[in-house]
Scaffold this active site. Structure first.
Site, PDB file in Angstrom:
ATOM      1  N   ASP A   1       0.854  -1.178   0.000  1.00 49.61           N
ATOM      2  CA  ASP A   1       0.000   0.000   0.000  1.00 49.61           C
ATOM      3  C   ASP A   1       0.899   1.240   0.000  1.00 49.61           C
ATOM      4  O   ASP A   1       2.098   1.153   0.289  1.00 49.61           O
ATOM      5  CB  ASP A   1      -0.888  -0.043   1.248  1.00 49.61           C
ATOM      6  CG  ASP A   1      -1.728   1.198   1.418  1.00 49.61           C
ATOM      7  OD1 ASP A   1      -2.401   1.591   0.442  1.00 49.61           O
ATOM      8  OD2 ASP A   1      -1.691   1.786   2.501  1.00 49.61           O
TER       9      ASP A   1
ATOM     10  N   ASP B   1      -0.410   5.079   0.949  1.00 48.25           N
ATOM     11  CA  ASP B   1      -0.767   6.000   2.029  1.00 48.25           C
ATOM     12  C   ASP B   1      -0.838   5.273   3.366  1.00 48.25           C
ATOM     13  O   ASP B   1      -1.526   4.256   3.496  1.00 48.25           O
ATOM     14  CB  ASP B   1      -2.110   6.669   1.732  1.00 48.25           C
ATOM     15  CG  ASP B   1      -2.008   7.662   0.596  1.00 48.25           C
ATOM     16  OD1 ASP B   1      -1.310   8.672   0.755  1.00 48.25           O
ATOM     17  OD2 ASP B   1      -2.620   7.411  -0.465  1.00 48.25           O
TER      18      ASP B   1
ATOM     19  N   LYS C   1      -8.539  -4.887  -3.897  1.00 48.40           N
ATOM     20  CA  LYS C   1      -7.108  -5.014  -4.169  1.00 48.40           C
ATOM     21  C   LYS C   1      -6.690  -6.481  -4.287  1.00 48.40           C
ATOM     22  O   LYS C   1      -5.840  -6.834  -5.111  1.00 48.40           O
ATOM     23  CB  LYS C   1      -6.289  -4.361  -3.060  1.00 48.40           C
ATOM     24  CG  LYS C   1      -6.298  -2.848  -3.031  1.00 48.40           C
ATOM     25  CD  LYS C   1      -5.325  -2.369  -1.948  1.00 48.40           C
ATOM     26  CE  LYS C   1      -5.314  -0.885  -1.770  1.00 48.40           C
ATOM     27  NZ  LYS C   1      -4.329  -0.469  -0.737  1.00 48.40           N
TER      28      LYS C   1
ATOM     29  N   ASP D   1      -2.339  -0.780   5.726  1.00 45.38           N
ATOM     30  CA  ASP D   1      -2.788  -0.092   6.933  1.00 45.38           C
ATOM     31  C   ASP D   1      -4.293   0.084   7.024  1.00 45.38           C
ATOM     32  O   ASP D   1      -4.777   0.674   7.987  1.00 45.38           O
ATOM     33  CB  ASP D   1      -2.145   1.309   6.999  1.00 45.38           C
ATOM     34  CG  ASP D   1      -2.811   2.286   6.045  1.00 45.38           C
ATOM     35  OD1 ASP D   1      -2.973   1.948   4.846  1.00 45.38           O
ATOM     36  OD2 ASP D   1      -3.207   3.369   6.501  1.00 45.38           O
TER      37      ASP D   1
ATOM     38  N   ASP E   1      -6.938  -2.948   2.465  1.00 48.52           N
ATOM     39  CA  ASP E   1      -5.815  -3.888   2.358  1.00 48.52           C
ATOM     40  C   ASP E   1      -6.176  -5.292   2.851  1.00 48.52           C
ATOM     41  O   ASP E   1      -5.408  -6.232   2.641  1.00 48.52           O
ATOM     42  CB  ASP E   1      -4.610  -3.374   3.152  1.00 48.52           C
ATOM     43  CG  ASP E   1      -4.066  -2.078   2.592  1.00 48.52           C
ATOM     44  OD1 ASP E   1      -3.809  -2.028   1.379  1.00 48.52           O
ATOM     45  OD2 ASP E   1      -3.920  -1.107   3.360  1.00 48.52           O
TER      46      ASP E   1
END
Length: 224
Positions: free
Chosen positions: A8, A10, A150, A173, A177
């Site tokens: 990831d 951000d 994802k 995070d 995810d």
């Protein structure tokens, strides 16, 4: 040999202010295995980051809505439905929260992102009417087609590049995810992760943001 990575951006490659941690430029270009950037951001963002990091452009953008692998771009999700829901949200008094330029959505192909200051209850009510889902990444609400994730994007990348998803190490995070964690062989949530990500991860790290990600990468290099 180090394992391939799916990372990831951000909250994972950034600092607490959302700025890209410069240490990414030290470790990722020298990683001797594929590195996939998987993000909720619009497609141009991870492509640009790959360019500046000197990485092959292998990306999962818009929470799985856009995937680039081996020079091929594929799309999943209904942008028209998301836009219609956004228009209805605005018609009922909602505000996407990005101003007239709206650079958050200007280059977005498969979903709509809404500022976290928006009326969440109204947004979810409208999205449900269009049979769309809303996920909270901690940076924005994303209005998207159900089932676009994802993790599905990672499976597609692996099929295209002839990799086994179980070989990948994932770091993230956020709620978006969790699907990646369910597909990758090993998964790590940084300490600043939300509860959904922490519950889905194999390991919750003691360190936050890029500090946490670096701790994983350093350990992988030492042990493998």
């Amino acid at each position: 040999m180090v394992p391939p990575l799916v990372l990831d951006i951000d909250g994972t490659l950034t600092d607490a202010e959302g700025h890209l941690d410069p240490r990414a430029f030290e470790v990722l270009p020298t990683w001797d295995a594929p590195v996939i950037l998987a993000t909720g951001k619009a497609f141009p963002y991870p492509v640009s980051l790959c360019h500046y990091l000197g990485l092959p452009q292998t990306v999962i953008a818009e929470n799985g809505g856009v995937v680039l692998a081996d020079g091929e771009v594929t799309y999943a999700g209904d942008r028209e439905a998301a836009q219609a829901a956004a228009d209805e949200f605005i018609a009922r008094g909602g505000d996407l929260g990005w101003g007239d330029a709206d650079t958050v959505n200007r280059w977005r192909d498969t979903e709509i992102a809404v500022n976290l200051d928006a009326d969440e209850a109204l947004l979810r009510e409208v999205a449900a009417e269009f049979d769309l889902e809303v996920i909270d990444t901690g940076f924005a609400y994303h209005v998207k087609t159900r089932g676009v994730e994802k993790g599905v994007g990672l499976q597609h990348v692996c099929e295209t590049l002839d990799y086994d998803p179980a070989d990948f190490v994932a770091v993230g995070d956020s709620e978006n995810d969790a699907s990646t964690f369910g597909v990758a062989g090993r998964s790590f949530a940084v300490a600043n992760a939300d509860d959904v990500a922490k519950e889905a991860a194999d390991t919750v790290l003691d360190q936050s943001y890029m500090d946490g990600t670096l701790s994983v990468l350093e350990s992988l290099r030492e042990n493998e």
